[in-house]
Design a protein around this motif. Structure first.
Motif, PDB file in Angstrom:
ATOM      1  N   GLU A   1       0.803  -1.254   0.206  1.00  0.00           N
ATOM      2  CA  GLU A   1       0.144   0.264   0.228  1.00  0.00           C
ATOM      3  C   GLU A   1       1.003   1.767  -0.135  1.00  0.00           C
ATOM      4  O   GLU A   1       1.937   1.098   0.562  1.00  0.00           O
ATOM      5  N   SER A   2       0.587   2.528  -0.550  1.00  0.00           N
ATOM      6  CA  SER A   2       1.865   3.439  -0.057  1.00  0.00           C
ATOM      7  C   SER A   2       0.832   3.760   0.987  1.00  0.00           C
ATOM      8  O   SER A   2      -0.118   4.155   1.465  1.00  0.00           O
ATOM      9  N   ALA A   3       1.626   4.164   1.439  1.00  0.00           N
ATOM     10  CA  ALA A   3       1.868   5.295   3.162  1.00  0.00           C
ATOM     11  C   ALA A   3       2.062   6.567   1.785  1.00  0.00           C
ATOM     12  O   ALA A   3       2.416   7.335   1.352  1.00  0.00           O
ATOM     13  N   PRO A   4       0.853   7.211   2.610  1.00  0.00           N
ATOM     14  CA  PRO A   4      -0.022   8.363   3.015  1.00  0.00           C
ATOM     15  C   PRO A   4       1.230   9.453   2.579  1.00  0.00           C
ATOM     16  O   PRO A   4       1.244  10.534   1.826  1.00  0.00           O
ATOM     17  N   ASN A   5       2.174   9.068   3.641  1.00  0.00           N
ATOM     18  CA  ASN A   5       3.528  10.446   4.453  1.00  0.00           C
ATOM     19  C   ASN A   5       4.164  10.368   3.511  1.00  0.00           C
ATOM     20  O   ASN A   5       4.219  11.486   3.631  1.00  0.00           O
ATOM     21  N   TRP A   6       4.760   9.341   3.397  1.00  0.00           N
ATOM     22  CA  TRP A   6       5.570   9.263   2.856  1.00  0.00           C
ATOM     23  C   TRP A   6       6.135   8.885   1.349  1.00  0.00           C
ATOM     24  O   TRP A   6       7.197   9.367   0.578  1.00  0.00           O
ATOM     25  N   GLY A   7       5.089   8.737   0.525  1.00  0.00           N
ATOM     26  CA  GLY A   7       5.467   8.267  -0.977  1.00  0.00           C
ATOM     27  C   GLY A   7       6.048   7.078  -0.668  1.00  0.00           C
ATOM     28  O   GLY A   7       5.553   6.006  -2.313  1.00  0.00           O
ATOM     29  N   ASN A   8       6.778   6.131  -0.487  1.00  0.00           N
ATOM     30  CA  ASN A   8       6.672   4.608  -0.626  1.00  0.00           C
ATOM     31  C   ASN A   8       5.529   3.294  -0.488  1.00  0.00           C
ATOM     32  O   ASN A   8       4.967   4.379   0.336  1.00  0.00           O
ATOM     33  N   GLU A   9       5.957   2.570  -0.926  1.00  0.00           N
ATOM     34  CA  GLU A   9       5.095   1.218  -0.202  1.00  0.00           C
ATOM     35  C   GLU A   9       5.383   0.628   0.618  1.00  0.00           C
ATOM     36  O   GLU A   9       6.408   0.624   1.143  1.00  0.00           O
ATOM     37  N   ILE A  10       4.646   0.545   1.552  1.00  0.00           N
ATOM     38  CA  ILE A  10       4.659   0.082   2.808  1.00  0.00           C
ATOM     39  C   ILE A  10       3.838  -2.207   2.919  1.00  0.00           C
ATOM     40  O   ILE A  10       2.917  -1.752   1.861  1.00  0.00           O
ATOM     41  N   PHE A  11       5.078  -2.156   3.219  1.00  0.00           N
ATOM     42  CA  PHE A  11       4.360  -4.106   3.029  1.00  0.00           C
ATOM     43  C   PHE A  11       3.567  -4.289   3.487  1.00  0.00           C
ATOM     44  O   PHE A  11       4.430  -4.550   5.206  1.00  0.00           O
ATOM     45  N   LYS A  12       2.438  -4.980   4.204  1.00  0.00           N
ATOM     46  CA  LYS A  12       1.797  -5.063   4.353  1.00  0.00           C
ATOM     47  C   LYS A  12       1.839  -7.233   4.381  1.00  0.00           C
ATOM     48  O   LYS A  12       1.552  -7.914   3.327  1.00  0.00           O
ATOM     49  N   ALA A  13       1.481  -8.446   5.457  1.00  0.00           N
ATOM     50  CA  ALA A  13       1.585  -9.332   5.075  1.00  0.00           C
ATOM     51  C   ALA A  13       0.656  -9.890   6.841  1.00  0.00           C
ATOM     52  O   ALA A  13       0.969  -9.229   8.093  1.00  0.00           O
ATOM     53  N   GLU A  14       0.120 -11.152   6.744  1.00  0.00           N
ATOM     54  CA  GLU A  14      -0.743 -11.840   7.128  1.00  0.00           C
ATOM     55  C   GLU A  14      -0.872 -13.539   7.484  1.00  0.00           C
ATOM     56  O   GLU A  14      -0.687 -13.780   6.705  1.00  0.00           O
ATOM     57  N   ALA A  15      -0.146 -13.860   8.194  1.00  0.00           N
ATOM     58  CA  ALA A  15       0.103 -15.462   8.647  1.00  0.00           C
ATOM     59  C   ALA A  15      -0.393 -16.146   9.479  1.00  0.00           C
ATOM     60  O   ALA A  15      -0.518 -15.589  10.364  1.00  0.00           O
ATOM     61  N   VAL A  16      -0.854 -17.151   9.449  1.00  0.00           N
ATOM     62  CA  VAL A  16      -1.231 -18.083  10.475  1.00  0.00           C
ATOM     63  C   VAL A  16      -0.434 -19.057   9.583  1.00  0.00           C
ATOM     64  O   VAL A  16      -0.455 -19.466   8.818  1.00  0.00           O
ATOM     65  N   ILE A  17       0.097 -19.684  10.917  1.00  0.00           N
ATOM     66  CA  ILE A  17       1.389 -20.764  10.743  1.00  0.00           C
ATOM     67  C   ILE A  17       1.134 -21.454  11.890  1.00  0.00           C
ATOM     68  O   ILE A  17       0.864 -21.153  13.226  1.00  0.00           O
ATOM     69  N   ALA A  18       1.106 -22.867  11.253  1.00  0.00           N
ATOM     70  CA  ALA A  18       0.564 -24.129  12.595  1.00  0.00           C
ATOM     71  C   ALA A  18       2.513 -24.205  13.228  1.00  0.00           C
ATOM     72  O   ALA A  18       3.721 -24.291  13.131  1.00  0.00           O
ATOM     73  N   VAL A  19       2.236 -24.440  15.116  1.00  0.00           N
ATOM     74  CA  VAL A  19       4.019 -24.331  15.955  1.00  0.00           C
ATOM     75  C   VAL A  19       3.743 -25.261  16.287  1.00  0.00           C
ATOM     76  O   VAL A  19       2.717 -26.040  16.990  1.00  0.00           O
ATOM     77  N   PRO A  20       4.410 -26.040  16.864  1.00  0.00           N
ATOM     78  CA  PRO A  20       4.539 -27.060  17.634  1.00  0.00           C
ATOM     79  C   PRO A  20       3.799 -26.473  19.241  1.00  0.00           C
ATOM     80  O   PRO A  20       4.346 -25.535  19.883  1.00  0.00           O
ATOM     81  N   GLU A  21       4.011 -27.747  20.676  1.00  0.00           N
ATOM     82  CA  GLU A  21       3.370 -27.312  21.452  1.00  0.00           C
ATOM     83  C   GLU A  21       4.226 -26.303  22.740  1.00  0.00           C
ATOM     84  O   GLU A  21       5.341 -27.190  22.605  1.00  0.00           O
ATOM     85  N   ALA A  22       4.171 -25.612  23.010  1.00  0.00           N
ATOM     86  CA  ALA A  22       4.897 -24.193  23.964  1.00  0.00           C
ATOM     87  C   ALA A  22       6.051 -23.828  22.777  1.00  0.00           C
ATOM     88  O   ALA A  22       7.393 -24.568  23.548  1.00  0.00           O
ATOM     89  N   PHE A  23       5.595 -23.873  21.795  1.00  0.00           N
ATOM     90  CA  PHE A  23       6.501 -22.891  21.241  1.00  0.00           C
ATOM     91  C   PHE A  23       6.920 -21.274  22.007  1.00  0.00           C
ATOM     92  O   PHE A  23       6.100 -20.857  22.172  1.00  0.00           O
ATOM     93  N   ASP A  24       8.454 -21.192  21.292  1.00  0.00           N
ATOM     94  CA  ASP A  24       8.747 -19.811  21.598  1.00  0.00           C
ATOM     95  C   ASP A  24       8.235 -18.939  21.050  1.00  0.00           C
ATOM     96  O   ASP A  24       9.789 -18.434  20.644  1.00  0.00           O
ATOM     97  N   ASP A  25       7.099 -18.107  21.436  1.00  0.00           N
ATOM     98  CA  ASP A  25       6.972 -16.955  20.558  1.00  0.00           C
ATOM     99  C   ASP A  25       7.916 -16.035  20.139  1.00  0.00           C
ATOM    100  O   ASP A  25       8.157 -15.283  19.120  1.00  0.00           O
ATOM    101  N   ASP A  26       8.707 -15.183  21.421  1.00  0.00           N
ATOM    102  CA  ASP A  26       9.296 -14.798  21.427  1.00  0.00           C
ATOM    103  C   ASP A  26      10.420 -14.635  21.014  1.00  0.00           C
ATOM    104  O   ASP A  26      11.040 -13.389  19.893  1.00  0.00           O
ATOM    105  N   ALA A  27      11.207 -15.804  20.586  1.00  0.00           N
ATOM    106  CA  ALA A  27      12.169 -16.269  19.926  1.00  0.00           C
ATOM    107  C   ALA A  27      11.870 -15.576  17.792  1.00  0.00           C
ATOM    108  O   ALA A  27      12.747 -15.231  17.873  1.00  0.00           O
ATOM    109  N   LEU A  28      10.574 -16.336  18.185  1.00  0.00           N
ATOM    110  CA  LEU A  28      10.495 -15.603  16.180  1.00  0.00           C
ATOM    111  C   LEU A  28      10.567 -14.754  16.425  1.00  0.00           C
ATOM    112  O   LEU A  28      10.442 -14.301  15.158  1.00  0.00           O
TER     113      LEU A  28
END
Length: 168
Positions: A122-149
């Motif tokens: 998407e165009s960044a309204p105040n900067w003129g460059n492109e902003i990348f946006k992503a949304e992912a759903v990922i399968a993780v093992p039980e008790a996965f360390d979210d902070d490390a990711l």
């Protein structure tokens, strides 16, 4: 009932999904799920249906006759995928070549499976460059360390914002 995955692509115009839905319905198949997108003037997507075994070949043949669409049907592998623990990951940052490869490389280093992934610029309204946006759903093992990711993903660039939430 047999599962069938249908992938479609064609020049975008009104009525494409309706034509597909009618074809599926006429062959007594059950529409289980779908995802569609409009990209560069093309309409693309995929649909999962369950079709009676005796109607499978007829449905595939009818799908291939649909006008204005390139249709491919695939019978999925045996055994449905099961994901007990999943995380939703949202990423926002300045766009640059290779950003998706960098993101997926990190997910692969953690041996994580991508369940779904969407991205856009998407165009960044105040900067003129492109902003990348992503949304992912990922399968993780039980008790996965979210902070490390999160740390690893944020290490890609100083301006990258990563939000990770647990899904049930």
């Amino acid at each position: 009932m047999q599962p069938l995955i249908i992938t479609i692509m064609g020049k975008d115009k009104p009525g494409l999904v309706d034509a597909l839905a009618k074809c599926v319905y006429q062959h007594e198949a059950n529409w289980l799920g779908s995802s569609f997108a409009h990209m560069a003037g093309q309409f693309t997507g995929f649909v999962e249906v369950h079709v009676p075994a005796n109607k499978h070949a007829d449905l595939v043949e009818a799908l291939n006759r649909l006008p204005d669409l390139s249709v491919q049907s695939v019978t999925p592998a045996k055994g449905p995928a099961s994901f007990n623990d999943t995380l939703a990951v949202q990423i926002i940052g300045n766009d640059k070549p290779g950003i998706v490869q960098e993101l997926t490389k990190i997910l692969n280093q953690f041996n994580l499976n991508i369940v779904s992934f969407t991205s856009r610029c998407e165009s960044a309204p105040n900067w003129g460059n492109e902003i990348f946006k992503a949304e992912a759903v990922i399968a993780v093992p039980e008790a996965f360390d979210d902070d490390a990711l999160q740390t690893a993903l944020e290490g890609i660039a100083n301006d990258l914002v990563v939000d990770i939430t647990t899904q049930n």
